[in-house]
Each structure stands twice: as C-alpha cells, then as structure tokens.
Design an enzyme around this catalytic site. Sequence first.
Site, short mmCIF file in Angstrom:
data_model
loop_
_atom_site.label_atom_id
_atom_site.label_comp_id
_atom_site.label_asym_id
_atom_site.label_seq_id
_atom_site.Cartn_x
_atom_site.Cartn_y
_atom_site.Cartn_z
N SER A 1 -12.00 20.58 77.53
CA SER A 1 -12.07 21.48 78.69
C SER A 1 -11.47 20.82 79.93
O SER A 1 -10.69 21.44 80.66
CB SER A 1 -13.53 21.86 78.96
N LYS B 1 -21.07 17.90 70.66
CA LYS B 1 -21.10 17.64 72.09
C LYS B 1 -21.84 18.80 72.75
O LYS B 1 -21.47 19.97 72.55
CB LYS B 1 -19.69 17.53 72.67
N SER C 1 -22.67 20.22 76.36
CA SER C 1 -22.35 20.11 77.77
C SER C 1 -23.22 21.01 78.64
O SER C 1 -22.90 21.23 79.81
CB SER C 1 -20.87 20.45 78.01
N GLY D 1 -22.44 16.05 77.09
CA GLY D 1 -21.25 16.19 77.92
C GLY D 1 -21.60 16.33 79.38
O GLY D 1 -20.76 16.74 80.18
#
Length: 299
Positions: A47, A166, A168, A191
């Site tokens: 991202s 992950k 986030s 994250g």
Amino acid sequence: MQRELIGIYGPVTTTFNSRGELDLDGFSRNLSAHVAAGLHGILIAGSTGEAALLDESERHQLLEAARKVIPSDRWMLAGTGAESTRGCVRRCKDAAERGADAALVVAPHYYSNAMSFASLQAHYERVADESPIPVMLYNIPKYMHFRLDADLVSRLAEHDNIVGMKDSSGDVAYLEHYIAASSDSFAVLTGHAGTVLRALQMGARGGILAASLFVPELCLELYRAHMDGKVSDAEDAQRRLTPSALEIVGRMGIPAVKYAMERTGYVGGPVRLPLLDASDEDRAAVDVILREVSAAISR
C-alpha cells in the site's frame, strides 16, 4: 525447516521522477539504505508503495531491481493482491520469477458486498494452491472496507502454502483472534506502528511498518528491546514512535511518508496522481515530529 517470518520489514515507497516515471536508481538507493539499517526484510508494491497506481511492467521492474539489492538472508515480499483470483495468481507467478520469497495478498474488495466467508476462502485457497511462493494474508480495513474474519484466518492458516498475515487495522482487541491462529508455520505481523509493542506482547512476530522507512533505527530499537525483555526501553521506544505512526503514516499518508524520507536522508520524491504531494502544513507538521524524535534519540 521453514524460514522464520519475524522482525521489522519496510513496505518501501515507489520512487518517481518529476515526469511521474519510475526512478529505479533512487529506489535502489533507498533499498540499500534500508538493508544497511538492519531491516529484516522489504515489501515491494504494498500500500505504501502506491501499488494500486502501478502497471504490471512497473511491478516487474521494481522486483527485478530489488532482488539485485536485497541479500538472500533478508525476506523480499511482493504485494500481489488483485481483484480477480486469476490476476492474483498471475502476479504471484510473476513475483516468483523475479525472486520474491513470499507474496502478500490483500483481499479483493471492489465487490466488497460479495466478499463472503466462502468467496474469500475460495480465493485465498486457489491463490495458495497455485502460487509458487508462500502466501501471506493482508488485512487492511482502511482500504478493504471490511476485515478478514478470524475464523477464516484460522482456517486458511492450516493451508501448507499460507505462512502468515499482515494486520494493519490497529485493532489490538481483534488482533488477539488472529494471533490465536499462530503456529510454527503461520506468523502474524502487525502493520500498525502505533500499536506495534502491544502486538508483539500479544504474540505478533514482527511488523511491516511504514515508519521504518524514515525511522528504521527507532523501530528496530523497539523490536530488540522487546525481544531482550527490556520492557521500559521498549515502552519508551513506542512512546517516541507513536507520533510518526499516527500522524505521518496514519493521518497524512504516503505523501508525508515520502517527505519524511527526504528529511531523513532517503529519496522521497513525488507521489503519482491522483495522489497529491504533501501540503505545506503537513510538511511543517512532519518537521516538528521528526525534530522531536531526533531530540529524544540524542538524549
């Protein structure tokens, strides 16, 4: 024996020149600096790397450039998420051909209302079945507009080719449910640098942190203090890291991350439209935060 997915990873930015094209020289210089700083691995086309704004040939060029710089003892992760399962599998194969060690796969989310437990399970299982490299799940509700169900993660964690995830979200209450799926073959990484210490204390094995792109030493200091059982030192590092995480990464986003990188000796450069470069107000706020971090480190 499976390689351990632990430590602090940098989700590197994609460097562009003034014409909006890839700056591979600047990209490689950043990677060399991140590796020298001691990061345990690098994520390409995540991202923070403006993955949604890259075309396929650019993804390939970035991976090829990265593999030349990242040593074999560090993880090279590739963001390979796509809206179609077919497209995601293709990206996993492309990444494998260019030396990636694992694929980070964000859930399809354009048709978010149709992303049921069954459809997401079918998607991830097909990707994992066909990917030549291990797969990591990626939960980022900020962009997905939903979160991966804990029971889904638990089921997918049993797949031989799904090695971790992950998260986030920054939701430490729900993170506990993901960590419950951890095993010798499935690692959970956070994250979210604003809650990284709490995540580590709960059982996360590391973090993929945008803040590590401009304050890698601080992120690593926190991780090492935690691993060494130095609770007060880890808490102090988290306190110093939190403004960078919440303000620069969380509130201001990628343009501010790139500006923070410029201010700390890395190559930042412009973002790609429709993103806009950091405003003067945000740049001033970044400068204040970085000065405070620097002062705290020098004391």
